[in-house]
Design a protein around this motif. Structure first.
Motif, mmCIF file in Angstrom:
data_model
loop_
_atom_site.group_PDB
_atom_site.id
_atom_site.type_symbol
_atom_site.label_atom_id
_atom_site.label_comp_id
_atom_site.label_asym_id
_atom_site.label_seq_id
_atom_site.Cartn_x
_atom_site.Cartn_y
_atom_site.Cartn_z
ATOM 1 N N SER A 76 -43.435 -5.086 -12.178
ATOM 2 C CA SER A 76 -43.229 -3.650 -12.023
ATOM 3 C C SER A 76 -44.411 -2.954 -11.372
ATOM 4 O O SER A 76 -44.433 -1.735 -11.284
ATOM 5 N N THR A 77 -45.428 -3.715 -10.920
ATOM 6 C CA THR A 77 -46.605 -3.117 -10.297
ATOM 7 C C THR A 77 -46.301 -2.782 -8.842
ATOM 8 O O THR A 77 -46.083 -3.670 -8.017
ATOM 9 N N SER A 78 -46.281 -1.494 -8.531
ATOM 10 C CA SER A 78 -45.940 -1.058 -7.180
ATOM 11 C C SER A 78 -47.035 -1.448 -6.195
ATOM 12 O O SER A 78 -48.227 -1.360 -6.492
ATOM 13 N N ALA A 79 -46.602 -1.882 -5.020
ATOM 14 C CA ALA A 79 -47.551 -2.237 -3.963
ATOM 15 C C ALA A 79 -47.339 -1.378 -2.724
ATOM 16 O O ALA A 79 -47.779 -1.735 -1.640
ATOM 17 N N GLY A 80 -46.627 -0.253 -2.878
ATOM 18 C CA GLY A 80 -46.471 0.670 -1.765
ATOM 19 C C GLY A 80 -45.044 0.793 -1.271
ATOM 20 O O GLY A 80 -44.095 0.300 -1.875
ATOM 21 N N ASP A 81 -44.920 1.467 -0.144
ATOM 22 C CA ASP A 81 -43.620 1.737 0.473
ATOM 23 C C ASP A 81 -43.243 0.578 1.385
ATOM 24 O O ASP A 81 -43.954 0.307 2.361
ATOM 25 N N PRO A 82 -42.123 -0.121 1.109
ATOM 26 C CA PRO A 82 -41.791 -1.289 1.931
ATOM 27 C C PRO A 82 -41.450 -0.935 3.368
ATOM 28 O O PRO A 82 -41.694 -1.723 4.282
ATOM 29 N N VAL A 83 -40.881 0.249 3.590
ATOM 30 C CA VAL A 83 -40.459 0.625 4.938
ATOM 31 C C VAL A 83 -41.677 0.859 5.828
ATOM 32 O O VAL A 83 -41.664 0.506 7.011
ATOM 33 N N SER A 84 -42.736 1.445 5.271
ATOM 34 C CA SER A 84 -43.942 1.691 6.071
ATOM 35 C C SER A 84 -44.833 0.453 6.154
ATOM 36 O O SER A 84 -45.518 0.245 7.150
ATOM 37 N N ARG A 85 -44.807 -0.387 5.120
ATOM 38 C CA ARG A 85 -45.685 -1.566 5.097
ATOM 39 C C ARG A 85 -45.098 -2.748 5.872
ATOM 40 O O ARG A 85 -45.848 -3.576 6.385
ATOM 41 N N LEU A 86 -43.774 -2.865 5.922
ATOM 42 C CA LEU A 86 -43.132 -4.015 6.543
ATOM 43 C C LEU A 86 -42.333 -3.554 7.759
ATOM 44 O O LEU A 86 -41.214 -3.086 7.643
ATOM 45 N N SER A 87 -42.924 -3.703 8.943
ATOM 46 C CA SER A 87 -42.269 -3.183 10.147
ATOM 47 C C SER A 87 -40.961 -3.920 10.437
ATOM 48 O O SER A 87 -39.986 -3.295 10.878
ATOM 49 N N ARG A 88 -40.908 -5.202 10.192
ATOM 50 C CA ARG A 88 -39.667 -5.943 10.448
ATOM 51 C C ARG A 88 -38.562 -5.496 9.497
ATOM 52 O O ARG A 88 -37.386 -5.496 9.848
ATOM 53 N N TRP A 89 -38.940 -5.144 8.281
ATOM 54 C CA TRP A 89 -37.961 -4.637 7.320
ATOM 55 C C TRP A 89 -37.400 -3.304 7.794
ATOM 56 O O TRP A 89 -36.200 -3.056 7.720
ATOM 57 N N ARG A 90 -38.247 -2.444 8.288
ATOM 58 C CA ARG A 90 -37.798 -1.151 8.824
ATOM 59 C C ARG A 90 -36.814 -1.371 9.968
ATOM 60 O O ARG A 90 -35.777 -0.706 10.059
ATOM 61 N N GLU A 91 -37.126 -2.314 10.840
ATOM 62 C CA GLU A 91 -36.248 -2.582 11.990
ATOM 63 C C GLU A 91 -34.895 -3.146 11.556
ATOM 64 O O GLU A 91 -33.852 -2.764 12.089
ATOM 65 N N VAL A 92 -34.897 -4.045 10.581
ATOM 66 C CA VAL A 92 -33.627 -4.662 10.179
ATOM 67 C C VAL A 92 -32.772 -3.676 9.389
ATOM 68 O O VAL A 92 -31.535 -3.738 9.451
ATOM 69 N N ILE A 93 -33.374 -2.752 8.658
ATOM 70 C CA ILE A 93 -32.597 -1.701 7.989
ATOM 71 C C ILE A 93 -31.848 -0.874 9.030
ATOM 72 O O ILE A 93 -30.657 -0.581 8.878
ATOM 73 N N ALA A 94 -32.539 -0.502 10.110
ATOM 74 C CA ALA A 94 -31.896 0.283 11.169
ATOM 75 C C ALA A 94 -30.754 -0.494 11.810
ATOM 76 O O ALA A 94 -29.681 0.057 12.084
ATOM 77 N N LYS A 95 -30.960 -1.786 12.050
ATOM 78 C CA LYS A 95 -29.901 -2.595 12.666
ATOM 79 C C LYS A 95 -28.714 -2.741 11.732
ATOM 80 O O LYS A 95 -27.550 -2.657 12.168
ATOM 81 N N ALA A 96 -28.971 -2.959 10.449
ATOM 82 C CA ALA A 96 -27.855 -3.117 9.504
ATOM 83 C C ALA A 96 -27.049 -1.835 9.377
ATOM 84 O O ALA A 96 -25.811 -1.872 9.304
ATOM 85 N N ARG A 97 -27.725 -0.699 9.363
ATOM 86 C CA ARG A 97 -26.985 0.579 9.289
ATOM 87 C C ARG A 97 -26.162 0.808 10.546
ATOM 88 O O ARG A 97 -25.056 1.340 10.468
ATOM 89 N N ALA A 98 -26.691 0.399 11.693
ATOM 90 C CA ALA A 98 -25.914 0.522 12.934
ATOM 91 C C ALA A 98 -24.672 -0.363 12.910
ATOM 92 O O ALA A 98 -23.700 -0.096 13.600
ATOM 93 N N GLU A 99 -24.702 -1.411 12.078
ATOM 94 C CA GLU A 99 -23.555 -2.305 11.942
ATOM 95 C C GLU A 99 -22.568 -1.857 10.870
ATOM 96 O O GLU A 99 -21.591 -2.548 10.609
ATOM 97 N N GLY A 100 -22.829 -0.707 10.251
ATOM 98 C CA GLY A 100 -21.900 -0.202 9.239
ATOM 99 C C GLY A 100 -22.302 -0.454 7.818
ATOM 100 O O GLY A 100 -21.615 -0.029 6.887
ATOM 101 N N PHE A 101 -23.444 -1.157 7.597
ATOM 102 C CA PHE A 101 -23.954 -1.338 6.248
ATOM 103 C C PHE A 101 -24.782 -0.107 5.886
ATOM 104 O O PHE A 101 -25.519 0.412 6.717
ATOM 105 N N GLN A 102 -24.662 0.347 4.644
ATOM 106 C CA GLN A 102 -25.402 1.556 4.244
ATOM 107 C C GLN A 102 -26.449 1.222 3.200
ATOM 108 O O GLN A 102 -26.269 0.334 2.404
#
Length: 237
Positions: free
Chosen positions: A211-237
């Motif tokens: 449960s120890t937070s290590a920060g914001d995954p979207v800002s810390r992991l650039s590839r994660w940010r990119e794949v979230i955008a791609k998945a949403r463009a594919e209809g996943f929310q």
């Protein structure tokens, strides 16, 4: 001819109550035909189908099976849904490293990219399962992608970086592990070959699986940010 600004506006015809009801019903039907709402999550049927068509025939064929699974997921026992989604992707994806599949050393594919390619590495399996379970109505708080050290060949075997998907019935419960190395969904205690390093989802980043937070995954992991955008463009929310 320009309208006379001093002229009173024409009275708008007031629709009958029956016409108003019909318009609302049609709007609801059209919305339901494209956006499937499941609890706090949703997926867009039309956007997913169009994205699959743009990617190719393998994605189209897979989506025809995936969409009914997502639609039925809201009323299904979650542990049964985990097994179904885990098997769906494990059976369709051949493990291939990114250099061979994508010509890159580290590429995070979207779910439909992975289904079209029919190949992927451990991140691609975990990502596809994560977004599919979210779409099927599993709350984001119950899911984490986990980077681990995997001992290949049993205790004392070769240790390598690996990613799995973890599902938590409750925040402090022992998670169930969805993996491509072992097809059966097992409790973490039954996977002594895995040592967690850090975990994340769309909302948080943690050391290990704790449960120890290590920060914001979207800002810390650039590839994660990119794949979230791609998945949403594919209809996943």
């Amino acid at each position: 001819m320009r309208p006379d600004p001093s002229a009173p506006p024409a009275a708008a015809a007031t629709p009958s109550p029956a016409l108003t009801w019909l318009r609302r019903a049609l709007t609801a039907v059209l919305a339901a035909s494209t956006l499937i709402s499941l609890g706090s999550q949703a997926w867009d049927r039309s956007r997913m189908a169009l994205a699959a068509q743009r990617l190719g025939p393998h994605a189209v064929a897979a989506v025809k099976i995936l969409q009914p699974m997502l639609a039925e997921g809201a009323g299904q026992d979650e542990t049964a849904l985990l097994a179904e989604v885990n098997e769906f992707f494990n059976r369709r994806i051949v493990f291939t490293d990114d250099a061979a599949a994508w010509g890159q050393n580290d590429y995070w594919a979207s779910p439909l990219e992975t289904l079209e390619k029919g190949q992927g590495d451990c991140e691609d399996y975990a990502i596809a399962k994560y977004f599919s379970l979210l779409a099927a109505g599993v709350p984001v708080a119950r899911l984490r992608l986990v980077y681990v050290r995997a001992s290949i060949g049993g205790p004392g075997g070769v240790s390598q970086a690996h990613m799995v998907l973890a599902w938590y019935a409750q925040p402090l419960a022992e998670p169930l592990i969805l993996d491509n190395l072992i097809g059966e969904v097992r409790p973490a205690s039954k996977r002594p070959d895995l040592t967690p390093v850090f975990s994340f989802n769309s909302e948080g980043l943690w050391q290990g699986t704790g449960s120890t937070s290590a920060g914001d995954p979207v800002s810390r992991l650039s590839r994660w940010r990119e794949v979230i955008a791609k998945a949403r463009a594919e209809g996943f929310q």
